[in-house]
Motif scaffolding. Structure first.
Motif, PDB file in Angstrom:
ATOM      1  N   LEU A 337      -1.090 -20.478  11.559  1.00 23.70           N
ATOM      2  CA  LEU A 337      -1.812 -20.503  10.096  1.00 23.70           C
ATOM      3  C   LEU A 337      -0.945 -20.138   9.042  1.00 23.70           C
ATOM      4  CD1 LEU A 337      -3.991 -17.387  11.697  1.00 23.70           C
ATOM      5  CD2 LEU A 337      -4.405 -19.964  12.015  1.00 23.70           C
ATOM      6  N   ASN A 338       0.545 -20.422   9.053  1.00 26.82           N
ATOM      7  CA  ASN A 338       1.235 -20.250   7.999  1.00 26.82           C
ATOM      8  C   ASN A 338       1.110 -18.928   7.320  1.00 26.82           C
ATOM      9  OD1 ASN A 338       3.081 -21.204   6.101  1.00 26.82           O
ATOM     10  ND2 ASN A 338       1.363 -22.001   4.567  1.00 26.82           N
ATOM     11  N   LEU A 339       1.117 -17.867   8.176  1.00 27.39           N
ATOM     12  CA  LEU A 339       1.075 -16.430   7.649  1.00 27.39           C
ATOM     13  C   LEU A 339       2.577 -15.890   7.705  1.00 27.39           C
ATOM     14  CD1 LEU A 339      -2.168 -15.460   9.110  1.00 27.39           C
ATOM     15  CD2 LEU A 339      -1.890 -15.908   7.009  1.00 27.39           C
ATOM     16  N   LYS A 340       3.610 -16.797   8.027  1.00 28.46           N
ATOM     17  CA  LYS A 340       4.856 -15.855   7.953  1.00 28.46           C
ATOM     18  C   LYS A 340       5.201 -15.113   6.400  1.00 28.46           C
ATOM     19  CE  LYS A 340       6.973 -18.764  11.251  1.00 28.46           C
ATOM     20  NZ  LYS A 340       8.329 -19.843  11.628  1.00 28.46           N
ATOM     21  N   ARG A 341       4.442 -15.786   5.702  1.00 30.85           N
ATOM     22  CA  ARG A 341       4.920 -15.103   4.146  1.00 30.85           C
ATOM     23  C   ARG A 341       4.225 -13.718   4.156  1.00 30.85           C
ATOM     24  NH1 ARG A 341       0.884 -15.840   0.318  1.00 30.85           N
ATOM     25  NH2 ARG A 341      -1.007 -16.942   1.304  1.00 30.85           N
ATOM     26  N   LEU A 342       3.194 -13.451   4.962  1.00 28.04           N
ATOM     27  CA  LEU A 342       2.709 -11.998   4.976  1.00 28.04           C
ATOM     28  C   LEU A 342       3.827 -11.022   4.860  1.00 28.04           C
ATOM     29  CD1 LEU A 342      -0.532 -12.134   7.024  1.00 28.04           C
ATOM     30  CD2 LEU A 342      -0.256 -12.177   4.495  1.00 28.04           C
ATOM     31  N   SER A 343       4.738 -11.038   5.682  1.00 31.94           N
ATOM     32  CA  SER A 343       5.808 -10.268   5.658  1.00 31.94           C
ATOM     33  C   SER A 343       6.820  -9.987   4.424  1.00 31.94           C
ATOM     34  CB  SER A 343       6.724 -10.733   6.911  1.00 31.94           C
ATOM     35  OG  SER A 343       7.496 -11.951   6.477  1.00 31.94           O
ATOM     36  N   ARG A 344       6.543 -10.874   3.465  1.00 32.67           N
ATOM     37  CA  ARG A 344       6.977 -10.471   2.207  1.00 32.67           C
ATOM     38  C   ARG A 344       5.987 -10.070   1.220  1.00 32.67           C
ATOM     39  NH1 ARG A 344       8.671 -15.684   3.894  1.00 32.67           N
ATOM     40  NH2 ARG A 344       7.450 -16.777   2.102  1.00 32.67           N
ATOM     41  N   LEU A 345       4.900  -9.971   1.458  1.00 33.00           N
ATOM     42  CA  LEU A 345       3.848  -9.463   0.484  1.00 33.00           C
ATOM     43  C   LEU A 345       3.864  -8.100  -0.019  1.00 33.00           C
ATOM     44  CD1 LEU A 345       0.581 -11.633   1.254  1.00 33.00           C
ATOM     45  CD2 LEU A 345       2.145 -11.819  -0.515  1.00 33.00           C
ATOM     46  N   GLY A 346       5.001  -7.297   0.744  1.00 30.05           N
ATOM     47  CA  GLY A 346       4.750  -5.783   0.425  1.00 30.05           C
ATOM     48  C   GLY A 346       5.103  -5.558  -0.943  1.00 30.05           C
ATOM     49  N   ARG A 347       5.904  -6.559  -1.718  1.00 24.21           N
ATOM     50  CA  ARG A 347       6.116  -6.293  -3.074  1.00 24.21           C
ATOM     51  C   ARG A 347       5.271  -6.976  -4.096  1.00 24.21           C
ATOM     52  NH1 ARG A 347      12.230  -7.812  -3.553  1.00 24.21           N
ATOM     53  NH2 ARG A 347      11.944  -7.119  -5.758  1.00 24.21           N
ATOM     54  N   PRO A 570       1.387  -0.051  -3.582  1.00 22.54           N
ATOM     55  CA  PRO A 570       2.127  -0.552  -2.318  1.00 22.54           C
ATOM     56  C   PRO A 570       3.567   0.289  -2.329  1.00 22.54           C
ATOM     57  CG  PRO A 570       1.986  -2.437  -3.877  1.00 22.54           C
ATOM     58  CD  PRO A 570       1.487  -1.057  -4.632  1.00 22.54           C
ATOM     59  N   LEU A 571       4.127   0.201  -0.997  1.00 20.40           N
ATOM     60  CA  LEU A 571       5.585   0.903  -0.758  1.00 20.40           C
ATOM     61  C   LEU A 571       6.330   0.454  -2.004  1.00 20.40           C
ATOM     62  CD1 LEU A 571       5.613   0.405   2.996  1.00 20.40           C
ATOM     63  CD2 LEU A 571       4.883   2.330   1.676  1.00 20.40           C
ATOM     64  N   GLN A 572       7.439   1.438  -2.342  1.00 25.67           N
ATOM     65  CA  GLN A 572       8.153   1.075  -3.502  1.00 25.67           C
ATOM     66  C   GLN A 572       9.391   1.968  -3.676  1.00 25.67           C
ATOM     67  OE1 GLN A 572       5.627   3.336  -6.808  1.00 25.67           O
ATOM     68  NE2 GLN A 572       4.087   2.728  -4.985  1.00 25.67           N
ATOM     69  N   GLU A 575      12.116   5.509  -7.676  1.00 26.29           N
ATOM     70  CA  GLU A 575      12.245   5.526  -8.977  1.00 26.29           C
ATOM     71  C   GLU A 575      10.653   5.418  -9.525  1.00 26.29           C
ATOM     72  OE1 GLU A 575      14.017   2.445 -11.194  1.00 26.29           O
ATOM     73  OE2 GLU A 575      14.674   1.483  -9.465  1.00 26.29           O
ATOM     74  N   TYR A 576      10.066   4.408  -8.872  1.00 31.26           N
ATOM     75  CA  TYR A 576       8.861   3.943  -9.198  1.00 31.26           C
ATOM     76  C   TYR A 576       7.863   5.088  -8.626  1.00 31.26           C
ATOM     77  CZ  TYR A 576      10.540  -0.469 -10.928  1.00 31.26           C
ATOM     78  OH  TYR A 576      11.358  -1.423 -11.696  1.00 31.26           O
ATOM     79  N   LEU A 577       7.889   5.381  -7.414  1.00 35.73           N
ATOM     80  CA  LEU A 577       7.103   6.156  -6.668  1.00 35.73           C
ATOM     81  C   LEU A 577       6.725   7.448  -7.581  1.00 35.73           C
ATOM     82  CD1 LEU A 577       5.564   7.174  -4.224  1.00 35.73           C
ATOM     83  CD2 LEU A 577       7.455   7.823  -3.340  1.00 35.73           C
ATOM     84  N   LYS A 578       7.694   8.103  -7.998  1.00 33.32           N
ATOM     85  CA  LYS A 578       7.527   9.460  -8.706  1.00 33.32           C
ATOM     86  C   LYS A 578       6.503   9.149  -9.931  1.00 33.32           C
ATOM     87  CE  LYS A 578      11.534  11.854  -7.324  1.00 33.32           C
ATOM     88  NZ  LYS A 578      12.811  12.550  -7.523  1.00 33.32           N
ATOM     89  N   LYS A 579       6.927   7.959 -10.643  1.00 33.41           N
ATOM     90  CA  LYS A 579       6.091   7.707 -11.895  1.00 33.41           C
ATOM     91  C   LYS A 579       4.605   7.468 -11.645  1.00 33.41           C
ATOM     92  CE  LYS A 579       9.731   6.143 -14.976  1.00 33.41           C
ATOM     93  NZ  LYS A 579      10.314   5.078 -15.772  1.00 33.41           N
ATOM     94  N   ASN A 580       4.452   6.674 -10.505  1.00 24.93           N
ATOM     95  CA  ASN A 580       2.959   6.257 -10.022  1.00 24.93           C
ATOM     96  C   ASN A 580       2.255   7.679  -9.659  1.00 24.93           C
ATOM     97  OD1 ASN A 580       3.086   3.497 -10.607  1.00 24.93           O
ATOM     98  ND2 ASN A 580       4.229   3.277  -8.661  1.00 24.93           N
ATOM     99  N   ILE A 581       3.024   8.481  -8.872  1.00 22.74           N
ATOM    100  CA  ILE A 581       2.357   9.730  -8.552  1.00 22.74           C
ATOM    101  C   ILE A 581       1.852  10.802  -9.793  1.00 22.74           C
ATOM    102  CG2 ILE A 581       2.586  11.878  -7.237  1.00 22.74           C
ATOM    103  CD1 ILE A 581       2.054   9.722  -5.358  1.00 22.74           C
TER     104      ILE A 581
END
Length: 723
Positions: A337-347, A570-572, A575-581
């Motif tokens: 299905l050409n879904l290998k790229r899903l593992s890189r979509l976290g960002r 998303p997971l991050q 330094e970004y997590l604190k600002k987003n919260i």
């Protein structure tokens, strides 16, 4: 209103129909509308002696017949039914192989114009029906259910010089209902209005009439054809009439009353059928199973429900009979299905730890229980249109959608498009999958129904309405609508709610409880009009789903403006997590005031200062909320300043019941009490300070300030919050 409030009679050269608000004159020679008078305002909608006409296009013969040029009235009759009056007109057209029957019906609050095209030819063909309304003037504003609406006259009539000639810009020339263009409209209606003269007219194609493709043309440089509604892909044959209809509703000079009329006329297309959906209003998560600590983190961002994705082995099979199977994102599936790229979509999007390999029914049940323990609802992914190619060819080959050449239409990731019409075998499988999901996961809260956008043409099936050239076909959105009648009944009888993703038509939202706008912000700004009274969620993708705080802030602003909730971030990096919260802590208290909100659709309900975004909503307990957003400022700007003494005007039918006004903001702490100045039905407010996003709460007597809130006076300027 008594029947005497509508009338229809014959004059020397025309027929006259009217009610208390409008009067139309129909010419006896051509059957066209030569006058459309807005009686209360004394305004003629058809300026300079222009007439509103009808045109029929024979697509196979490439011929267009216009009634102002080549028609003749053969027969006519005035019919009285209770409080309605109908003028029936039969016309022939020079050189045409068809005739038309038009019904002009005047009722107490609108006029209905129906057209049936009939032929005695033995062959079938596509025809298009054109309603021509030469009603645009230089002061006209335009509204359609599109992200750019409302459109001001200077944009609609804008011209640019080129080689010494004035060339009209075409940006706002065409809107489609049933298409996929950026200028799509998701409600088959257009409103023209003039705020200065305070008049407006909404043109609506009835929601309960099948429509394959409608185009709204605006040609301001050609006064005689300045506004045209075209119904395309209509089937005409010896036993099948091509049919189209438009309703005309007069109202005040604003776009909101037009939407209010449509909502009141067709509430079943806007209302959430399963009221449990309102218990889950809040941020959402699209993912598979997550550990408890992640759920706890997302609770800080207001997480209230999850779309459980990747629980199935492939598209088309959502309730396998096995207790354990490989996920659609498994390594084996990824190669296919050409879904290998899903593992890189976290960002880049809402998918975090894909690929998921092994799926267990027991594991999913336990995870749903975990979500419930955390106060989070669980919706199982499901869809009707896409099926794994091998599985489809083996089991449902006769239900696969084909193009004009007879080739199977591909869908997403090694799938074929399927026709979900209940007439076909694939639908029986769809019902089994719904029942199977509910049997496997009785503790789920409902279904997340993906891909409500498909309106492709299927040339291996026939819906009895749609025709392209001389080929009958099936617009698969019709099949979706029929399928939803039964699927929604199965779910709603069990108290299970339904979210859907990306509907491109209002018909697709009948029986739907909540709507997701996935992708670019223009989808959110378009689909907001399907969510006047139902929940709305925003799932950004690609760069719009970045975990960078300024993008999070932009998405939260969008949600505040339209009355929606976002996907969690998303997971991050930390330094970004604190600002987003930090951002969610500021915006969630404001967003929660919009739970269960309804759009305020009275005329001239809200006037904001220029360059500010916002809207006005009514809360479930009868209070009102105004949102105010600045798009050119960020809470992270180093040089932040206030805009001061902004005037906000609110027009409400029950304005005299408003007793208090409170100012809330993400820019500073606390609530501030505002003075109210009442002028008739209009409330005038002064916002002393505003930087990025604010909210005004207009409260009635029964409102109670929440515990712990300190209401302050506006004598002293508050200190700007900074990260």
């Amino acid at each position: 209103m008594k029947s005497s409030d509508t009338y229809a009679y014959e004059a020397d050269e025309s027929w006259i129909l009217g009610n208390e608000a409008i009067e139309a004159r129909i010419r006896k020679d051509t059957g066209s509308i030569e006058s459309f008078l807005l009686k209360d305002k004394g305004i003629e909608l058809l300026p300079d002696g222009l007439s509103s006409g009808l045109a029929i296009e024979d697509v196979v013969e490439s011929k267009l017949f216009f009634d102002l040029e080549c028609s003749k009235v053969e027969d006519s009759e005035i019919i009285t039914r209770k409080d309605k009056r109908t003028l029936s007109v039969t016309k022939t057209f020079n050189g045409a192989t068809f005739k038309t029957k038009e019904l002009f019906t005047i009722s107490k609050d609108h006029m209905k114009w129906e057209v049936s095209v009939r032929t005695e030819l033995d062959t079938e063909r596509e025809v298009c029906i054109y309603f021509v309304f030469p009603c645009l003037t230089k002061s006209i504003h335009l509204f359609l259910a599109n992200y750019e609406a409302p459109i001001k006259p200077e944009d609609l009539f804008q011209r640019t010089g080129q080689w010494g000639a004035d060339i009209t810009l075409v940006k706002h020339r065409l809107f489609e209902y049933g298409g996929r263009l950026p200028n799509i409209t998701v409600i088959p209606a257009a409103t023209i209005f003039d705020p200065e003269k305070d008049y407006g007219v909404t043109f609506l194609e009835p929601l309960d009439v099948p429509k394959s493709l409608i185009q709204f043309f605006f040609l301001p440089e050609k006064p005689e054809f300045s506004f045209v509604i075209v119904n395309r892909q209509l089937r005409l044959g010896p036993h099948i009439d091509a049919y189209a209809c438009v309703l005309l509703k007069e109202h005040e000079g604003d776009w909101r009353p037009g939407l209010r009329w449509i909502l009141n006329k067709y509430p079943e297309y806007f209302e959430a059928e399963c009221k449990s959906i309102f218990r889950f209003e809040g941020s959402m998560l699209c993912d598979y199973i997550n550990p408890p600590q992640r759920i706890e983190r997302w609770l800080r961002e207001g997480l209230k429900w999850q779309e459980i994705h990747f629980h199935f082995p492939f598209y088309g099979l959502y309730a396998p009979k096995k207790k354990e199977w490989m996920s659609v994102t498994s390594i084996e599936a990824a190669s296919q299905l050409n879904l290998k790229r899903l593992s890189r979509l976290g960002r880049r999007g809402p998918i975090y730890d894909a690929p998921v390999y092994k799926v267990s029914e027991k594991e999913i049940k336990s995870y749903i229980d975990l979500l419930h323990q955390k106060g989070v609802a669980a919706f199982m992914y499901y869809q009707m249109f896409e099926c794994n190619r091998d599985y489809a060819e083996k089991n449902f080959k006769e239900s696969i959608v084909t193009d004009e050449s007879g080739r199977f239409r591909p869908g997403w990731m090694y799938t074929y498009l399927m026709n979900p019409d209940p007439k076909y075998r694939w639908f029986k499988h769809l019902l089994q999958q719904v029942e199977g999901l509910l049997a496997k996961y009785p503790n789920c809260d409902g279904l997340f129904l993906d891909r409500a956008d498909y309106r492709e043409l299927d040339f291996s099936h026939d819906d009895g309405v749609t025709m392209v050239g001389n080929k009958p076909c099936h617009m698969i959105g019709f099949g979706f609508q029929k399928a939803m009648e039964q699927i929604a009944d199965i779910l709603h009888r069990r108290g299970k709610a339904i979210w859907t993703n990306g509907p491109t038509s209002i018909e697709a939202t009948k029986h739907i409880d909540g709507v997701m706008a996935e992708g670019h912000p223009f989808w959110l700004k378009t689909l907001q009009y399907l969510c006047l009274v139902r929940p709305l969620i925003f799932l950004p993708l690609g760069d719009d789903a970045s975990y960078k705080p300024r993008m999070t802030e932009r998405n939260l602003k969008l949600c505040l403006e339209v009355g929606a909730y976002p996907h969690v971030t998303p997971l991050q990096p930390e330094e970004y997590l604190k600002k987003n919260i930090f951002l969610f802590d500021l915006y969630l208290p404001l967003l929660r005031f919009l739970n269960g909100r309804r759009w305020v659709l009275t005329a001239h309900a809200l006037k904001l200062p220029k360059r500010f975004g916002g809207n006005i909503f009514q809360t479930p307990d009868g209070h009102y909320v105004v949102t105010l957003v600045s798009w050119d400022r960020s809470i992270f700007d180093s040089q932040r300043v206030y805009s001061k003494n902004l005037q906000v005007r609110v027009s409400l039918e029950d304005a005299e019941e408003i007793t208090e006004a409170y100012l809330l903001s993400v820019d500073y702490e606390g609530w501030y009490k505002l003075d109210i100045r009442l002028e008739g039905r209009e409330i005038i407010l002064n916002v002393p300070w505003h930087s990025t996003s604010s909210m005004i709460l207009l409260a009635k007597k029964n409102f109670e300030v929440p515990d712990g809130i300190n209401v302050k006076e506006t004598r002293e300027e508050p200190q700007l919050l900074r990260y």
